[in-house]
Design a protein around this motif. Structure first.
Motif, PDB file in Angstrom:
ATOM      1  N   GLU A  89       0.851  -1.191   0.000  1.00 49.69           N
ATOM      2  CA  GLU A  89       0.000   0.000   0.000  1.00 49.69           C
ATOM      3  C   GLU A  89       0.887   1.240   0.000  1.00 49.69           C
ATOM      4  O   GLU A  89       2.072   1.174   0.342  1.00 49.69           O
ATOM      5  CB  GLU A  89      -0.891   0.041   1.254  1.00 49.69           C
ATOM      6  CG  GLU A  89      -1.956  -1.039   1.269  1.00 49.69           C
ATOM      7  CD  GLU A  89      -2.891  -0.883   2.456  1.00 49.69           C
ATOM      8  OE1 GLU A  89      -3.648  -1.837   2.709  1.00 49.69           O
ATOM      9  OE2 GLU A  89      -2.862   0.169   3.137  1.00 49.69           O
ATOM     10  N   GLY A  90       0.299   2.371  -0.364  1.00 50.30           N
ATOM     11  CA  GLY A  90       1.032   3.613  -0.255  1.00 50.30           C
ATOM     12  C   GLY A  90       1.079   4.088   1.183  1.00 50.30           C
ATOM     13  O   GLY A  90       0.278   3.670   2.012  1.00 50.30           O
ATOM     14  N   PRO A  91       2.027   4.969   1.511  1.00 52.08           N
ATOM     15  CA  PRO A  91       2.092   5.514   2.867  1.00 52.08           C
ATOM     16  C   PRO A  91       0.830   6.316   3.195  1.00 52.08           C
ATOM     17  O   PRO A  91       0.261   6.971   2.319  1.00 52.08           O
ATOM     18  CB  PRO A  91       3.305   6.447   2.823  1.00 52.08           C
ATOM     19  CG  PRO A  91       4.071   6.048   1.611  1.00 52.08           C
ATOM     20  CD  PRO A  91       3.078   5.510   0.642  1.00 52.08           C
ATOM     21  N   THR A  92       0.421   6.250   4.438  1.00 55.49           N
ATOM     22  CA  THR A  92      -0.751   6.989   4.909  1.00 55.49           C
ATOM     23  C   THR A  92      -0.300   8.027   5.913  1.00 55.49           C
ATOM     24  O   THR A  92       0.428   7.700   6.860  1.00 55.49           O
ATOM     25  CB  THR A  92      -1.739   6.025   5.601  1.00 55.49           C
ATOM     26  OG1 THR A  92      -2.066   4.976   4.704  1.00 55.49           O
ATOM     27  CG2 THR A  92      -3.019   6.748   5.998  1.00 55.49           C
ATOM     28  N   PHE A  93      -0.749   9.253   5.729  1.00 53.77           N
ATOM     29  CA  PHE A  93      -0.398  10.321   6.654  1.00 53.77           C
ATOM     30  C   PHE A  93      -0.972  10.033   8.030  1.00 53.77           C
ATOM     31  O   PHE A  93      -2.126   9.647   8.174  1.00 53.77           O
ATOM     32  CB  PHE A  93      -0.932  11.665   6.131  1.00 53.77           C
ATOM     33  CG  PHE A  93      -0.861  12.769   7.138  1.00 53.77           C
ATOM     34  CD1 PHE A  93      -2.017  13.248   7.741  1.00 53.77           C
ATOM     35  CD2 PHE A  93       0.357  13.309   7.508  1.00 53.77           C
ATOM     36  CE1 PHE A  93      -1.961  14.262   8.685  1.00 53.77           C
ATOM     37  CE2 PHE A  93       0.425  14.314   8.454  1.00 53.77           C
ATOM     38  CZ  PHE A  93      -0.733  14.794   9.042  1.00 53.77           C
ATOM     39  N   LEU A  94      -0.138  10.237   9.056  1.00 50.79           N
ATOM     40  CA  LEU A  94      -0.546   9.934  10.431  1.00 50.79           C
ATOM     41  C   LEU A  94      -0.704  11.204  11.258  1.00 50.79           C
ATOM     42  O   LEU A  94      -1.764  11.500  11.787  1.00 50.79           O
ATOM     43  CB  LEU A  94       0.529   9.036  11.048  1.00 50.79           C
ATOM     44  CG  LEU A  94       0.209   8.123  12.210  1.00 50.79           C
ATOM     45  CD1 LEU A  94      -0.996   7.270  11.923  1.00 50.79           C
ATOM     46  CD2 LEU A  94       1.412   7.239  12.515  1.00 50.79           C
ATOM     47  N   ILE A  95       0.348  11.966  11.379  1.00 51.34           N
ATOM     48  CA  ILE A  95       0.349  13.131  12.259  1.00 51.34           C
ATOM     49  C   ILE A  95       1.484  14.055  11.841  1.00 51.34           C
ATOM     50  O   ILE A  95       2.482  13.595  11.276  1.00 51.34           O
ATOM     51  CB  ILE A  95       0.495  12.694  13.740  1.00 51.34           C
ATOM     52  CG1 ILE A  95       0.194  13.841  14.701  1.00 51.34           C
ATOM     53  CG2 ILE A  95       1.858  12.063  14.010  1.00 51.34           C
ATOM     54  CD1 ILE A  95       0.058  13.403  16.161  1.00 51.34           C
ATOM     55  N   SER A  96       1.318  15.342  12.099  1.00 52.29           N
ATOM     56  CA  SER A  96       2.365  16.293  11.742  1.00 52.29           C
ATOM     57  C   SER A  96       2.606  17.261  12.892  1.00 52.29           C
ATOM     58  O   SER A  96       1.813  17.342  13.844  1.00 52.29           O
ATOM     59  CB  SER A  96       1.971  17.067  10.490  1.00 52.29           C
ATOM     60  OG  SER A  96       0.794  17.821  10.723  1.00 52.29           O
ATOM     61  N   ILE A  97       3.709  18.012  12.785  1.00 54.20           N
ATOM     62  CA  ILE A  97       4.014  19.034  13.778  1.00 54.20           C
ATOM     63  C   ILE A  97       4.827  20.129  13.107  1.00 54.20           C
ATOM     64  O   ILE A  97       5.687  19.837  12.267  1.00 54.20           O
ATOM     65  CB  ILE A  97       4.769  18.430  14.993  1.00 54.20           C
ATOM     66  CG1 ILE A  97       4.903  19.459  16.116  1.00 54.20           C
ATOM     67  CG2 ILE A  97       6.131  17.877  14.591  1.00 54.20           C
ATOM     68  CD1 ILE A  97       5.337  18.854  17.448  1.00 54.20           C
ATOM     69  N   SER A  98       4.517  21.360  13.443  1.00 57.05           N
ATOM     70  CA  SER A  98       5.332  22.450  12.926  1.00 57.05           C
ATOM     71  C   SER A  98       6.302  22.870  14.013  1.00 57.05           C
ATOM     72  O   SER A  98       6.106  22.571  15.192  1.00 57.05           O
ATOM     73  CB  SER A  98       4.457  23.626  12.489  1.00 57.05           C
ATOM     74  OG  SER A  98       4.047  24.366  13.611  1.00 57.05           O
TER      75      SER A  98
END
Lengths: 113, 116
Positions: free
Chosen positions: A42-51
């Motif tokens: 499968e393709g990567p799935t976005f989980l969480i981000s931080i600036s």
């Protein structure tokens, strides 16, 4: 020259315990960081981000911590579940959009029941 | 569409043949990215588009690789005269923005190219 490094290729954790995945970066221009989860075929799935204006971002069982002075971030998963078993990729970019996402090599997490 | 659609899922080419991969980004996303993943290693950035314009092509091999994003058509990545080392999974991703919030790129399922 790797700008985003995930030094642990694999990690095994007992179900219910905390999983901690680490990521280091070298480019001081990076100011936006993301974690992706990838299952086989499968393709990567976005989980969480931080600036970079924050040092912590939480979403349910997932928390990302950022230590700018150490150029280090970590993803905490608690409690870990067998369905969390996957490869986790750390990615970094510049908020300005001048660079595309740069990925680490990934850490394979195995959560054992 | 609601997801990034990549076709075909698998592609086998003899060395020296042409390979063409397609990607339909999520509707409303202005940016399209192509990444190459060799042997489950890190993702190597190839090229990005802002709508139909090349945004960043610093990762594109100068020879043999080309890409386009034309209006009302899927984006494409073409490899002329494939070599064995081109064997990889090619991922396409799209995002609303290029930087900051909205940078969260959504990936397709990938096209596995095998050059024999």
């Amino acid at each position: 020259d790797q700008q985003v490094k995930q030094n642990s290729p694999s990690l095994s954790v007992q179900e219910g315990r905390i999983s901690i995945l680490n990521c280091d970066y070298t480019n001081s221009m990076f100011d936006y960081f993301l974690w992706y989860k990838k299952y086989p075929a499968e393709g990567p799935t976005f989980l969480i981000s931080i600036s970079s204006i924050k040092d912590k971002n939480e979403d349910g069982r997932f928390t990302v911590f950022l230590n700018k002075s150490a150029k280090h971030l970590s993803l905490h998963i608690v409690p870990s579940q067998p369905g969390d078993s996957a490869v986790y990729f750390c990615a970094a970019s510049e908020y300005s959009g001048n660079t595309p996402l740069v990925f680490g090599k990934g850490t394979r997490l195995s959560v054992i029941a | 569409g609601e997801e990034v659609a990549q076709t075909p899922k698998h592609l086998v080419r003899g060395e020296g043949q042409k390979a063409k991969l397609y990607c339909a980004p999520i509707k409303g996303h202005s940016y399209v990215f192509w990444y190459q993943q060799v042997l489950k290693n890190e993702f190597k950035f190839l090229i990005s588009f802002q709508n139909e314009n090349v945004f960043d092509e610093t990762g594109m091999p100068k020879e043999r690789f080309s890409a386009k994003c034309l209006p009302n058509s899927p984006c494409s990545l073409e490899i002329q005269a494939t070599k064995l080392e081109d064997s990889a999974v090619y991922f396409c991703a799209s995002s609303r923005n290029a930087g900051g919030q909205g940078t969260e790129a959504f990936f397709g399922q990938g096209t596995r190219l095998t050059v024999v």
